[in-house]
Design an enzyme around this catalytic site. Structure first.
Site, short mmCIF file in Angstrom:
data_model
loop_
_atom_site.label_atom_id
_atom_site.label_comp_id
_atom_site.label_asym_id
_atom_site.label_seq_id
_atom_site.Cartn_x
_atom_site.Cartn_y
_atom_site.Cartn_z
N VAL A 1 0.85 -1.19 0.00
CA VAL A 1 0.00 0.00 0.00
C VAL A 1 0.89 1.25 0.00
O VAL A 1 2.09 1.16 0.24
CB VAL A 1 -0.95 0.03 1.23
CG1 VAL A 1 -1.96 -1.11 1.14
CG2 VAL A 1 -0.15 -0.05 2.53
N CYS A 2 0.29 2.40 -0.28
CA CYS A 2 1.03 3.66 -0.32
C CYS A 2 1.52 3.99 1.09
O CYS A 2 0.80 3.74 2.04
CB CYS A 2 0.15 4.80 -0.82
SG CYS A 2 -0.36 4.54 -2.52
N PRO A 3 2.68 4.59 1.28
CA PRO A 3 3.60 5.02 0.22
C PRO A 3 4.62 3.95 -0.17
O PRO A 3 5.53 4.23 -0.92
CB PRO A 3 4.32 6.21 0.87
CG PRO A 3 4.44 5.81 2.30
CD PRO A 3 3.20 5.01 2.61
N TYR A 4 4.47 2.72 0.37
CA TYR A 4 5.50 1.70 0.12
C TYR A 4 5.53 1.21 -1.32
O TYR A 4 6.56 0.74 -1.81
CB TYR A 4 5.40 0.57 1.15
CG TYR A 4 5.58 1.20 2.50
CD1 TYR A 4 6.85 1.66 2.86
CD2 TYR A 4 4.50 1.51 3.31
CE1 TYR A 4 7.02 2.38 4.03
CE2 TYR A 4 4.67 2.22 4.48
CZ TYR A 4 5.94 2.66 4.84
OH TYR A 4 6.11 3.38 5.97
#
Lengths: 249, 102
Positions: free
Chosen positions: B38-41
């Site tokens: 998921v964001c920001p990964y």
């Protein structure tokens, strides 16, 4: 050097920056910075350098924590009053980030011990609070060809400069000698507004990182910030050809 | 020729650091699988992967996160890279193609 998953998470906000990224973060983790003085400026500079992962951070400090330090020397707590600053600071910094190797020098810097301390570091950050030390550190940085970031704050005003020996002006090029003892202004007798110390320390840290990463710095300028006027000025300064410290290149 | 390698170390979560490489004449195509992130990964892993490439190489980012589907092209354009397009491989999985410019 490969990042661990934990490091990717810890440094993620810097990795996301175009100007830093994974490449820059690795560079920070393999660089070393020496901070002289773990007081108001030093507290903040040390916490940032440790927090975002400069690989090796050293600091020179010989004082104990005093109650009057606490409003701006945010490395320390009320429980630390009376303790050696190096002990309290070391513990706090190591707790912040164990990726960083912290070196402590429980002494005052002088002509004789400087070379042995300076040799381990890429960059020197002067966070001392008096003119005598600033002249000494400037002289030693030029002598050992170590880039130096020097900052100072009194009342609501502060300044920052970056000295690259024999390339930019040095402290001595602007200020020829320590001012007369009678009119000398230091934090201990003029007062200092705590958040302005934070502002100056943050600018110093920003310049330190940009210098390490090869980004554009304040090189060749003296930066002056006035917290009362909310005004920042950048003054272009040339080397003094007759400077007693840096004239021979 | 098609082969696999790890772009930045062998991590515990091998799934998304393993990168497939298709070697070309002048530049290679790399595929990074960030499905499940998921964001920001999503962006962090994709950006780290792109940093390992040579200028001119292409990174294909295999993802299943809708927010990243919208954000990644803009982010990479901001980073100075070239966005080549997005390909839907099912109704919940996509491939974003980026050419490394800097």
């Amino acid at each position: 050097m490969d990042f661990s998953e934990e490091q990717i998470l810890r440094y993620s906000r810097h990795i996301l920056l175009r100007e830093i990224g994974g490449v820059g973060q690795r560079k920070l983790l393999s660089s070393s910075v020496l901070v002289i003085g773990a007081g108001g400026l030093g507290s903040i500079v040390l916490m940032y350098l440790t927090g975002f992962g400069i690989g090796r951070v050293g600091f020179v400090e010989s004082d104990n924590v005093d109650l009057s330090n606490l409003p701006r020397q945010i490395l320390y707590t009320t429980k630390d009053v009376g303790r050696k600053k190096i002990e309290a600071a070391y513990q706090r910094l190591q707790d912040m980030n164990s990726d960083v190797k912290i070196d402590v020098f429980d002494k005052r810097l002088n002509e004789n011990n400087a070379e042995d301390i300076f040799k381990y570091y890429d960059l020197i950050v002067d966070c001392t609070d008096n003119f005598e030390s600033r002249f000494l550190i400037n002289r030693l940085s030029v002598k050992f060809k170590k880039p130096l970031i020097s900052g100072a704050v009194v009342r609501f005003e502060g300044n920052v400069m970056l000295v690259i020996p024999y390339k930019t002006f040095c402290y001595n090029c602007i200020f020829e000698e320590p001012p007369n003892q009678i009119c000398i202004e230091t934090c201990s007798n003029s007062g200092v507004f705590a958040p302005v110390v934070g502002t100056i320390a943050s600018i110093m840290t920003t310049e330190a990182v940009k210098f390490i990463l090869g980004l554009q710095t304040i090189e060749g300028h003296l930066l002056i910030y006035n917290g009362l006027l909310a005004e920042m000025r950048r003054i272009k300064v040339k080397r003094d050809e007759n400077c007693l410290v840096c004239k021979n290149s | 020729m098609e082969k696999y390698r790890y772009l930045y170390g062998v991590s515990k979560e091998v799934g998304f650091t393993k990168v497939r490489i298709m070697e070309g004449k002048d530049n290679n195509i790399y595929v990074v699988d960030i499905r499940g992130l998921v964001c920001p990964y999503t962006l962090i892993k994709a950006k780290l992967a792109l940093e390992e490439l040579k200028i001119g190489d292409i990174l294909e980012i295999h993802l299943d996160n809708i927010a990243a589907l919208r954000n990644l092209p803009t982010a990479f354009i901001y980073y100075g890279q070239e966005y080549l397009g997005t390909e839907a491989i099912s109704d919940s999985e996509w491939i974003i193609k980026i050419r490394k410019k800097e």
